[in-house]
Design a protein around this motif. Structure first.
Motif, PDB file in Angstrom:
ATOM      1  N   VAL A 151       0.850  -1.181   0.000  1.00  0.00           N
ATOM      2  CA  VAL A 151       0.000   0.000   0.000  1.00  0.00           C
ATOM      3  C   VAL A 151       0.891   1.237   0.000  1.00  0.00           C
ATOM      4  O   VAL A 151       1.881   1.305   0.728  1.00  0.00           O
ATOM      5  N   ASP A 152       0.560   2.210  -0.815  1.00  0.00           N
ATOM      6  CA  ASP A 152       1.291   3.465  -0.824  1.00  0.00           C
ATOM      7  C   ASP A 152       0.945   4.187   0.479  1.00  0.00           C
ATOM      8  O   ASP A 152      -0.196   4.618   0.687  1.00  0.00           O
ATOM      9  N   LYS A 155      -0.349   7.891   0.231  1.00  0.00           N
ATOM     10  CA  LYS A 155      -1.700   7.961  -0.332  1.00  0.00           C
ATOM     11  C   LYS A 155      -2.728   7.473   0.699  1.00  0.00           C
ATOM     12  O   LYS A 155      -3.789   8.057   0.868  1.00  0.00           O
ATOM     13  N   HIS A 156      -2.366   6.425   1.440  1.00  0.00           N
ATOM     14  CA  HIS A 156      -3.266   5.877   2.454  1.00  0.00           C
ATOM     15  C   HIS A 156      -3.509   6.880   3.585  1.00  0.00           C
ATOM     16  O   HIS A 156      -4.648   7.090   4.004  1.00  0.00           O
ATOM     17  N   LYS A 159      -5.783   9.789   2.706  1.00  0.00           N
ATOM     18  CA  LYS A 159      -7.211   9.443   2.654  1.00  0.00           C
ATOM     19  C   LYS A 159      -7.795   9.297   4.054  1.00  0.00           C
ATOM     20  O   LYS A 159      -8.930   9.641   4.303  1.00  0.00           O
ATOM     21  N   THR A 160      -7.003   8.757   4.971  1.00  0.00           N
ATOM     22  CA  THR A 160      -7.532   8.493   6.313  1.00  0.00           C
ATOM     23  C   THR A 160      -7.342   9.693   7.247  1.00  0.00           C
ATOM     24  O   THR A 160      -8.107   9.893   8.176  1.00  0.00           O
TER      25      THR A 160
END
Length: 166
Positions: A151-152, A155-156, A159-160
């Motif tokens: 998982v990047d 980027k993760h 988003k969170t």
């Protein structure tokens, strides 16, 4: 109409028996323009029949011609083929099958065991597009590159969000 090329209406080759059957044979039939009033020309000169003795071929042709004479004046093609299929064993009963059998046995000896063929059945058939996509994703050994499912992290987190942002 008197030209040589106009004489024949149609030509067909029909295999009597299964492809691997040593007693299978091929019938070549040509119909003149005047068929069914005129008998079709039946031949067994096909290369497929090269292991069949000349006497057996002649016997089969004679029996087929009896059927032709009995059905002259009617469309008999289907009747002839069915007659040949129904009587295949009788037609070929005196045909030795030793040479064909020995060839197929020598081939069977070299083939892999049944479990190997089961593995082949389980293999999924892929289209050219699917193969191309798979090749693009993998290296030259067919393996996915290291980290392909990671998982990047940035980027993760974007988003969170973090708890401090609230």
């Amino acid at each position: 109409m008197g030209q040589k090329g106009d004489f024949w209406k149609c030509h067909m080759d029909v295999l009597i028996g299964e492809s691997g059957d040593p007693k299978a044979f091929l019938i070549e039939v040509s119909w003149p323009e005047t068929y069914p009033q005129t008998a079709p020309v039946i031949s067994m000169d096909a290369f497929f029949n090269n292991t069949i003795s000349a006497a057996i071929k002649q016997s089969i042709l004679e029996k087929l011609m009896v059927e032709v004479e009995a059905n002259l004046g009617t469309a008999m093609t289907y009747t002839l083929f069915e007659y040949a299929k129904d009587n295949k064993e009788v037609f070929m009963e005196n045909q030795p099958v030793n040479t064909v059998t020995s060839v197929s046995n020598s081939i069977a000896i070299g083939t892999p065991d049944v479990p190997a063929s089961k593995k082949k059945e389980k293999k999924e058939q892929l289209s050219k597009t699917q193969k191309r996509k798979l090749a693009d994703k993998t290296d030259n050994k067919g393996e996915l590159p290291r980290g392909w499912n990671w998982v990047d992290v940035i980027k993760h987190l974007s988003k969170t969000g973090s708890k401090d942002d609230e």
